[in-house]
Design an enzyme around this catalytic site. Structure first.
Site, PDB file in Angstrom:
ATOM      1  N   HIS A   1       0.866  -1.194   0.000  1.00 12.86           N
ATOM      2  CA  HIS A   1       0.000   0.000   0.000  1.00 12.86           C
ATOM      3  C   HIS A   1       0.894   1.233   0.000  1.00 12.86           C
ATOM      4  O   HIS A   1       1.299   1.719   1.055  1.00 12.86           O
ATOM      5  CB  HIS A   1      -0.922  -0.047   1.226  1.00 12.86           C
ATOM      6  CG  HIS A   1      -1.929   1.062   1.283  1.00 12.86           C
ATOM      7  ND1 HIS A   1      -3.077   0.973   2.041  1.00 12.86           N
ATOM      8  CD2 HIS A   1      -1.955   2.287   0.698  1.00 12.86           C
ATOM      9  CE1 HIS A   1      -3.769   2.100   1.908  1.00 12.86           C
ATOM     10  NE2 HIS A   1      -3.102   2.919   1.118  1.00 12.86           N
TER      11      HIS A   1
ATOM     12  N   HIS B   1       1.358   4.828  -2.352  1.00  8.33           N
ATOM     13  CA  HIS B   1       1.011   5.719  -3.471  1.00  8.33           C
ATOM     14  C   HIS B   1       2.299   6.396  -3.907  1.00  8.33           C
ATOM     15  O   HIS B   1       2.917   7.119  -3.121  1.00  8.33           O
ATOM     16  CB  HIS B   1      -0.005   6.766  -3.027  1.00  8.33           C
ATOM     17  CG  HIS B   1      -1.261   6.178  -2.450  1.00  8.33           C
ATOM     18  ND1 HIS B   1      -2.392   5.975  -3.194  1.00  8.33           N
ATOM     19  CD2 HIS B   1      -1.554   5.725  -1.199  1.00  8.33           C
ATOM     20  CE1 HIS B   1      -3.333   5.440  -2.440  1.00  8.33           C
ATOM     21  NE2 HIS B   1      -2.849   5.272  -1.214  1.00  8.33           N
TER      22      HIS B   1
ATOM     23  N   HIS C   1      -9.414   0.833  -1.337  1.00  6.65           N
ATOM     24  CA  HIS C   1      -9.414   1.444  -0.011  1.00  6.65           C
ATOM     25  C   HIS C   1     -10.829   1.306   0.555  1.00  6.65           C
ATOM     26  O   HIS C   1     -11.808   1.634  -0.133  1.00  6.65           O
ATOM     27  CB  HIS C   1      -9.082   2.928  -0.098  1.00  6.65           C
ATOM     28  CG  HIS C   1      -7.637   3.241  -0.336  1.00  6.65           C
ATOM     29  ND1 HIS C   1      -6.903   2.685  -1.342  1.00  6.65           N
ATOM     30  CD2 HIS C   1      -6.787   4.078   0.344  1.00  6.65           C
ATOM     31  CE1 HIS C   1      -5.662   3.169  -1.296  1.00  6.65           C
ATOM     32  NE2 HIS C   1      -5.559   4.015  -0.285  1.00  6.65           N
TER      33      HIS C   1
ATOM     34  N   GLU D   1     -11.182   3.059   6.020  1.00  6.80           N
ATOM     35  CA  GLU D   1     -10.178   3.968   6.585  1.00  6.80           C
ATOM     36  C   GLU D   1     -10.965   5.019   7.375  1.00  6.80           C
ATOM     37  O   GLU D   1     -10.954   5.022   8.596  1.00  6.80           O
ATOM     38  CB  GLU D   1      -9.347   4.616   5.461  1.00  6.80           C
ATOM     39  CG  GLU D   1      -8.312   5.619   5.939  1.00  6.80           C
ATOM     40  CD  GLU D   1      -7.610   6.378   4.782  1.00  6.80           C
ATOM     41  OE1 GLU D   1      -8.155   6.409   3.657  1.00  6.80           O
ATOM     42  OE2 GLU D   1      -6.524   6.946   5.027  1.00  6.80           O
TER      43      GLU D   1
ATOM     44  N   ASP E   1       1.796   3.896   2.839  1.00  5.60           N
ATOM     45  CA  ASP E   1       0.776   4.793   2.277  1.00  5.60           C
ATOM     46  C   ASP E   1       1.408   5.968   1.524  1.00  5.60           C
ATOM     47  O   ASP E   1       1.584   5.876   0.302  1.00  5.60           O
ATOM     48  CB  ASP E   1      -0.178   5.283   3.383  1.00  5.60           C
ATOM     49  CG  ASP E   1      -1.570   5.643   2.890  1.00  5.60           C
ATOM     50  OD1 ASP E   1      -1.878   5.392   1.718  1.00  5.60           O
ATOM     51  OD2 ASP E   1      -2.373   6.158   3.693  1.00  5.60           O
ATOM     52  N   ASP E   2       1.706   7.052   2.226  1.00  4.53           N
ATOM     53  CA  ASP E   2       2.300   8.247   1.605  1.00  4.53           C
ATOM     54  C   ASP E   2       3.470   8.709   2.471  1.00  4.53           C
ATOM     55  O   ASP E   2       3.354   9.703   3.203  1.00  4.53           O
ATOM     56  CB  ASP E   2       1.241   9.352   1.505  1.00  4.53           C
ATOM     57  CG  ASP E   2       0.020   8.887   0.724  1.00  4.53           C
ATOM     58  OD1 ASP E   2       0.101   8.841  -0.514  1.00  4.53           O
ATOM     59  OD2 ASP E   2      -0.992   8.537   1.366  1.00  4.53           O
TER      60      ASP E   2
END
Ligand code: ADE
Ligand code: ZN
Length: 368
Positions: A37, A39, A217, A220, A298-299
């Protein structure tokens, strides 16, 4: 049980074949791990963003790295997405995507990531007039370079922006299909609440019909019902985030029974206030309930850490054992889209490195 942190922490661990008495950071780093996961736009570090802004003559509302970092004080998912989409404007040509991709892959490799399944958001770029092909080609070159240099394997996953329409997702799928040999699957991201998976059922049907893998997703910020929808209406193979499943015990049972991987992102969850502090994260409870929990970043440029930092943050806050850390690594491989033979090879490698204390025989039956 896990010994309390103390002056001799690290010296009172049971003997490990790979890392006797070594630091937990070195132990986690050396476990082969998959990142599921991530991005790629979320790996845009402030320094690179400012450099690319200068390169392309883009005027950003932030003058310095310090000003940019100050904007990273998020209150929820949307307040993050606003900054994330604004900064993505500096990504303009194939070379930008190549540098972005390779910087991440280099860093991931140094942290023991052996396989990376990478999201990108085509619509964030095509809406600005950037060619789909430039994005995909830059990322493809980075991925093949990482495979050649580090032996890292990968899958590339194109995500639909759920705040946009199903018709726009469908047009994006047409472009994905033109790059079928590079793109392994499709996902669903962006603002969750108010944009349920059901909105994209037809697009996902078409994607699966073309042999694309699917993820989404769900859970969340959105309710457990969105996780049910992602499974029932999108037939996804795993759930990104999914932490709100805990509010629905029947759903938890289903996720355990079907061994659906959850790609949990601990630092993201705290920065976007899904949990108010890491000590209150439910990852350990979900893991102990038998869910196939994985740890992901994630980021990472926005949330304060890459994959290793995410593992160490939960280890520290929740008191995970070394056996549980090895389970998280096994889950990441088992939850990946790697073929069975590669999966078995990595799981054997984790077994050889894992510190299971005096009870290590229990892992000989890990189900792939
Ligand atoms: N896009 C990038 N990161 C995301 C996240 N955590 N949730 C939804 N969309 C995203
Ligand atoms: Zn995400």
């Amino acid at each position: 049980g896990r010994p309390k942190r103390s002056a001799i922490y690290g010296k009172i661990r049971p003997m490990s074949r790979a890392n006797p008495g070594g630091s937990v950071a070195a132990y986690v780093r050396d476990l082969p791990k998959a990142e599921l996961h991530l991005h790629i736009e979320g790996t845009l570090e402030p320094e690179l963003a400012l450099r690319l802004a200068r390169k392309h003559g883009v005027a950003l509302p932030y003058a310095s790295v310090a000003e940019l970092r100050a904007a990273y004080d998020f209150s929820d998912l949307q307040s993050f997405l606003d900054v994330y989409y604004a900064l993505a404007d500096v990504l303009r040509d194939e070379d930008d995507f190549y540098h972005l991709g390779l910087s991440y892959l280099q860093r991931a490799h140094e942290q023991g990531v052996v396989h990376a399944e990478i999201f990108f958001d085509p619509q964030t770029h095509t809406a600005r007039g950037i060619a789909f092909g430039a994005v995909v080609e830059g990322l493809r070159l980075a991925l093949t370079e990482a495979q050649r240099r580090f032996g890292m394997t990968h899958r590339l996953i194109a995500c639909f922006l759920r705040h946009l329409s199903a018709a726009e997702a469908s047009r994006t799928l047409d472009e994905v299909l033109e790059h079928r040999e590079v793109i392994a699957g499709v996902g669903l991201d962006s603002s969750e609440v108010g944009h349920p998976p059901s909105k994209f059922a037809a697009v996902f049907d078409r994607a699966r019909g073309q042999g694309l893998l699917t993820v989404a997703h769900a859970g969340e910020e959105g309710p457990p019902a969105y996780i049910h929808e992602a499974l029932d209406l999108l037939a996804v193979r795993r759930i990104d985030h999914g932490v709100r499943c805990e509010e629905d015990p029947a759903l938890v049972q289903r996720l355990v029974r079907e061994q659906i991987a959850l790609t949990v992102c601990p630092l993201s969850n705290v920065r976007l206030r899904v949990f108010d502090r890491m000590e209150h994260h439910n990852l350990k409870r979900l893991l102990e309930a038998g869910l196939r929990v994985t740890v992901n970043s994630d980021d990472p440029a926005y949330f304060g850490g890459y994959l290793l930092e995410n593992y160490l943050a939960v280890e520290r806050a929740l008191g995970l054992t070394r056996a549980q850390l090895a389970t998280l690594a096994r889950n990441s491989i088992a939850g990946s889209f790697l073929a069975t033979d590669a999966t078995r090879r990595w799981i054997r490698e984790i077994d050889a490195r894992a510190d299971e204390g005096l009870h290590d025989a229990q892992w000989n039956n890990y189900v792939v």
